[in-house]
Design an enzyme around this catalytic site. Structure first.
Site, short mmCIF file in Angstrom:
data_model
loop_
_atom_site.label_atom_id
_atom_site.label_comp_id
_atom_site.label_asym_id
_atom_site.label_seq_id
_atom_site.Cartn_x
_atom_site.Cartn_y
_atom_site.Cartn_z
N HIS A 141 0.81 -1.22 0.00
CA HIS A 141 0.00 0.00 0.00
C HIS A 141 0.85 1.27 0.00
O HIS A 141 0.30 2.36 -0.16
CB HIS A 141 -0.95 0.00 1.20
N ASP A 161 3.27 9.45 -1.25
CA ASP A 161 2.14 8.68 -0.73
C ASP A 161 1.81 7.53 -1.66
O ASP A 161 1.91 7.67 -2.89
CB ASP A 161 0.90 9.57 -0.59
#
Length: 458
Positions: free
Chosen positions: A158, A367
């Site tokens: 992730h 991110d």
């Protein structure tokens, strides 16, 4: 249909009233897939227990079985606070300056992965698909293989995956990637990070790599690596907007802004999110446009996270100081330019806040995806949408190219984009929104889980 066994650091265990306790974006991402496959979700309970008990807490709700174990305080320190969040997390976000390389925490990380394998193996049936999640559990597939599991096992990261020249700073980096090649499918958020992984496998391990298919051949095993950009649960999030809670939150924010445009940021309190840099950019905007303090109010919602890690305590103090300085210099008796809120809100409340805010600010330094960017767009009024300012270093930037892409390290760039968003004509807002929202709606979390599990099933 094969069962699905999901293994992650934390588990969304059903509460007494039946609602799942959300553990970040992962909970919503996996819930529908687990229900569809009548699956099992295994992970850490979040509790620390001095005694290393071998018991597994099992619960069943709505067709999904959750299974959790406690860790000892030492295991939490070494595996979670230590190697996962003080070594891998900063390294994977390109922050070598914050990365701690410690032999003992690395050993603790390996030991907890072994313990996960030991605990979950008896729960896995012969035809189950096994899906492991995130940087906490990189070597788990290899640990499961060592126990004789021949199931199809997949892994999804992730976070970003760093370039090879950064990743090789990690002691035993070869060992870690070799364990990852024991998975049948390895997934990344973007093509960029997939390519970085394939580059490492080829250059550092000497693996045979087919870049067109993502096939990696190494020591007689074949692993497939692909990009699977994660999405939001569109239908669920839209349903939140129809609640009284969302409408009340929207009205509450609108009535408190006193005709100023609301700009909102919602981020975990984490140095990867670029929060001090964002506040610097907002400060630069007010320095360059002091008269616009009556046109714009910035709302920063920043729930705390990982408070036991020193770098997180530091960023909280820095953020409070910078916010206080700007407010002290720019406030009037009847307004403050920045509202800083150090707590979390429900999905329904966030929908309302997003709907009331004509600018969404999502400016991480790095991110994995950043689902807040997608949620902001999903909450907008299709007839009069707001503007998304998005870091070009967020995974979402690869899909949301019609957002105002910004360099989060540059106060001047942030200031310029704030002014551009504030003054953007409605026709341009509509064009940018319509070009982005279809991706948010269609590339949703259900499509993500179906793509990954279909490839995993082979």
């Amino acid at each position: 249909m094969s069962r699905l066994v999901v293994i992650s650091n934390r588990v969304a265990v059903p509460k007494a009233r039946g609602a799942a306790g959300a553990q970040g974006g992962l909970a919503g991402a996996l819930n529908s897939a687990l229900k569809k496959h009548k699956g099992v979700w295994f992970g850490w309970s979040g509790e620390a227990n001095e005694e290393r008990a071998g018991t597994i807490n099992m619960q069943r709700h709505d067709g999904v079985t959750t299974a959790t174990i406690d860790l000892t305080p030492q295991e939490v320190d070494d595996y979670y606070n230590g190697y996962a969040n003080s070594t891998l997390w900063p390294l994977f976000h390109y922050r070598l300056d914050l990365t701690r390389y410690e032999r003992e925490t690395a050993k603790g990380y390996e030991a907890v992965n072994e313990r996960f394998a030991e605990s979950v193996t008896p729960l896995i049936e012969e035809d189950d698909l096994v899906w492991v999640h995130d940087y906490h559990l990189l070597p788990l597939g290899e640990r499961l293989r060592s126990r004789g599991l021949k199931n199809r096992i997949g892994f999804f990261l992730h976070t970003p995956w760093p370039p090879t020249r950064l990743f090789v700073s990690l002691p035993s980096h070869e060992r870690l990637v070799k364990t990852m090649l024991e998975y049948d499918v390895v997934g990344f958020q973007t093509q960029e990070w997939l390519e970085s992984f394939l580059h490492y496998c080829q250059k550092e391990l000497g693996a045979e790599v087919d870049e067109a298919t993502g096939k990696v051949m190494y020591e007689g095993r074949e692993c497939t690596a692909r990009a699977y950009p994660i999405g939001i649960d569109w239908d669920h999030f839209q349903a939140q907007g129809d609640t009284g809670e969302a409408r009340q939150a929207c009205q509450r924010l609108l009535s408190s802004t006193r005709h100023r445009t609301a700009m909102i940021g919602v981020d975990r309190l984490d140095y990867s999110k670029g929060l001090p840099e964002r506040i610097d950019g907002i400060g630069r905007f007010f320095d360059q446009n002091p008269e616009r303090v009556r046109d714009l109010v910035y709302i920063q919602i920043a729930p705390p996270s990982r408070e036991d890690v020193d770098s997180y305590q530091k960023i909280r103090g820095e953020l409070e100081q910078k916010t206080g300085q700007i407010n002290g210099a720019r406030s009037e008796v009847d307004l403050v330019p920045i509202r800083y809120v150090n707590r979390g809100y429900s999905h329904a409340e966030l929908f309302g806040f997003f709907r009331a805010s004509k600018i969404g600010m999502v400016s991480p330094l790095r991110d994995g995806m950043n689902l807040v960017a997608k949620e902001y767009l999903a909450a907008q009024d299709p007839e009069d949408p707001g503007v998304l300012i998005l870091s070009r270093f967020a995974g979402a930037a690869a899909q949301l190219s019609e957002a105002l892409l910004v360099n989060p390290h540059s106060p001047d760039d942030l200031s310029y984009m704030i002014g551009k968003a504030l003054d953007m004509p409605k026709a341009e807002r509509l064009r940018r929104y319509e070009a982005s929202v279809a991706t948010v709606r269609d590339d949703n979390v259900q499509a993500w889980t179906e793509r990954f599990t279909a490839d995993l099933a082979g």
